[in-house]
Design a protein around this motif. Structure first.
Motif, mmCIF file in Angstrom:
data_model
loop_
_atom_site.group_PDB
_atom_site.id
_atom_site.type_symbol
_atom_site.label_atom_id
_atom_site.label_comp_id
_atom_site.label_asym_id
_atom_site.label_seq_id
_atom_site.Cartn_x
_atom_site.Cartn_y
_atom_site.Cartn_z
ATOM 1 N N SER A 97 2.750 -21.388 -21.549
ATOM 2 C CA SER A 97 2.402 -22.806 -21.725
ATOM 3 C C SER A 97 3.140 -23.715 -20.744
ATOM 4 O O SER A 97 2.777 -24.866 -20.561
ATOM 5 C CB SER A 97 2.721 -23.247 -23.150
ATOM 6 O OG SER A 97 4.093 -23.026 -23.409
ATOM 7 N N ARG A 98 4.172 -23.169 -20.064
ATOM 8 C CA ARG A 98 4.927 -24.016 -19.116
ATOM 9 C C ARG A 98 4.383 -23.954 -17.688
ATOM 10 O O ARG A 98 4.901 -24.633 -16.807
ATOM 11 C CB ARG A 98 6.398 -23.575 -19.084
ATOM 12 C CG ARG A 98 7.108 -23.720 -20.405
ATOM 13 C CD ARG A 98 8.390 -22.937 -20.418
ATOM 14 N NE ARG A 98 8.158 -21.516 -20.254
ATOM 15 C CZ ARG A 98 9.120 -20.599 -20.184
ATOM 16 N NH1 ARG A 98 10.373 -20.963 -20.282
ATOM 17 N NH2 ARG A 98 8.816 -19.327 -20.023
ATOM 18 N N VAL A 99 3.336 -23.148 -17.462
ATOM 19 C CA VAL A 99 2.843 -22.981 -16.075
ATOM 20 C C VAL A 99 2.133 -24.250 -15.612
ATOM 21 O O VAL A 99 1.216 -24.747 -16.287
ATOM 22 C CB VAL A 99 1.887 -21.772 -15.981
ATOM 23 C CG1 VAL A 99 1.211 -21.712 -14.615
ATOM 24 C CG2 VAL A 99 2.658 -20.483 -16.237
ATOM 25 N N VAL A 100 2.552 -24.760 -14.455
ATOM 26 C CA VAL A 100 1.916 -25.979 -13.942
ATOM 27 C C VAL A 100 0.659 -25.600 -13.164
ATOM 28 O O VAL A 100 0.495 -24.465 -12.705
ATOM 29 C CB VAL A 100 2.881 -26.798 -13.048
ATOM 30 C CG1 VAL A 100 4.005 -27.399 -13.847
ATOM 31 C CG2 VAL A 100 3.378 -25.977 -11.878
ATOM 32 N N LEU A 101 -0.205 -26.601 -13.008
ATOM 33 C CA LEU A 101 -1.495 -26.362 -12.360
ATOM 34 C C LEU A 101 -1.314 -25.786 -10.956
ATOM 35 O O LEU A 101 -2.050 -24.892 -10.538
ATOM 36 C CB LEU A 101 -2.282 -27.682 -12.324
ATOM 37 C CG LEU A 101 -3.628 -27.648 -11.625
ATOM 38 C CD1 LEU A 101 -4.572 -26.636 -12.270
ATOM 39 C CD2 LEU A 101 -4.271 -29.031 -11.627
ATOM 40 N N LEU A 102 -0.335 -26.305 -10.214
ATOM 41 C CA LEU A 102 -0.134 -25.828 -8.837
ATOM 42 C C LEU A 102 0.104 -24.318 -8.817
ATOM 43 O O LEU A 102 -0.490 -23.591 -8.012
ATOM 44 C CB LEU A 102 1.064 -26.560 -8.206
ATOM 45 C CG LEU A 102 1.417 -26.135 -6.778
ATOM 46 C CD1 LEU A 102 0.264 -26.371 -5.819
ATOM 47 C CD2 LEU A 102 2.658 -26.880 -6.281
#
Ligand code: FES
Ligand code: FES
Length: 273
Positions: A97-102
């Motif tokens: 859930s912490r993965v950023v879009l980039l």
């Protein structure tokens, strides 16, 4: 032979230090001489230093090598399933859930056009469009994008037909190394949408009077979140202005003709131009 830790008698002390040293035997309470106290203090210091060093070495020996640590799989936590459209294609991702879009774009979907510059929202290199609005993908959690439409630099062209902002960037030579360029172009595309919707900016003279016509100052202000370390700003502003107004702005370069090249070669006396 002098002791390796012996304090040189020539060491200069101020009056307070000299008085303190004279009181040392009394202070330490064991009647040892000033010299032996200092020798033992120094040796004690070295011993402490050596003990610290040994402790550090043993801690380091127990740590995995950096290469092993990098190779070790990172355990995902709080995994979420997200379905979103990326450049018109549906994508379903299961990720921490912490993965950023980039990172999702670059590492999971192989879309490496969006660049990681600062990774903290300060350079604009990672700018992409979400539902047509520009966002910094390094600060956007993928888990928040359920059902949203993401457009990256890879999704702007229609087949061989470049987006007007892409063509204008090429015509105006609006880049040098190109690292910031995908972010600049996505940001400019978002900016054009904002102008069409009548958004005002910090330099809009009269915020009560909506205008969709952008001056160069407006473009500079609205693009100020996108940094270019190569300083290609004049070309960037000209390109965005051209894409915005539809008017051709002065081009800053042109291809040399064969005659011009021949004359430069002659001038320089070699064939490599
Ligand atoms: S990498 Fe996102 S703003 Fe710099
Ligand atoms: S073209 Fe090099 S950072 Fe902008």
């Amino acid at each position: 032979m002098s002791h390796p830790f012996e304090i040189e008698p020539s060491v200069e002390m101020n009056a307070d230090e000299a008085a303190l040293l004279n009181e040392m035997p009394a202070l330490v309470g064991v009647g040892q001489s000033r010299r032996s106290f200092m020798i033992h203090s120094a040796a004690g210091g070295i011993g402490l230093f050596a003990a610290n060093l040994l402790a550090q070495e043993s801690a380091l020996a127990q740590m995995p090598l950096a290469a092993d640590a990098a190779a070790a799989p990172i355990k995902a936590q709080n995994v979420v399933k997200v379905t979103l459209q990326v450049n018109g294609a549906p994508q379903t991702l299961e990720l921490d859930s912490r993965v950023v879009l980039l990172d999702a774009l670059r590492e999971r979907l192989g879309l490496t056009g969006s660049k990681k510059g600062c990774d903290q929202g300060q350079c604009g290199a990672c700018t992409v469009l979400v539902d047509g609005k520009r966002v910094l993908s390094c600060l956007t959690l993928t888990a928040t994008l359920e059902g949203r439409e993401v457009t990256t630099i890879e999704g702007l062209a229609r087949g061989d037909q470049l987006h007007p902002v892409q063509s204008a960037f090429i015509r105006h030579d609006a880049f040098q190394c190109g690292y910031c360029t995908p972010g600049q172009i996505c940001s400019a595309v978002g900016l054009l949408g904002e102008a069409r919707r009548g958004h005002v900016s910090h330099v809009t003279a009269d915020v009560g009077k909506t205008t969709t016509r952008l001056t160069d100052d407006e473009i500079r202000e609205r693009m100020s979140g996108n940094i270019c370390r190569c300083g290609a700003y004049p070309g960037i502003v000209a390109a965005v202005q051209e894409a915005h107004s539809g008017r051709q702005t002065a081009q800053t370069w042109e291809f040399a003709t064969e005659t011009q090249l021949a004359s430069v070669r002659k001038e320089r006396g070699h064939e490599t131009v």
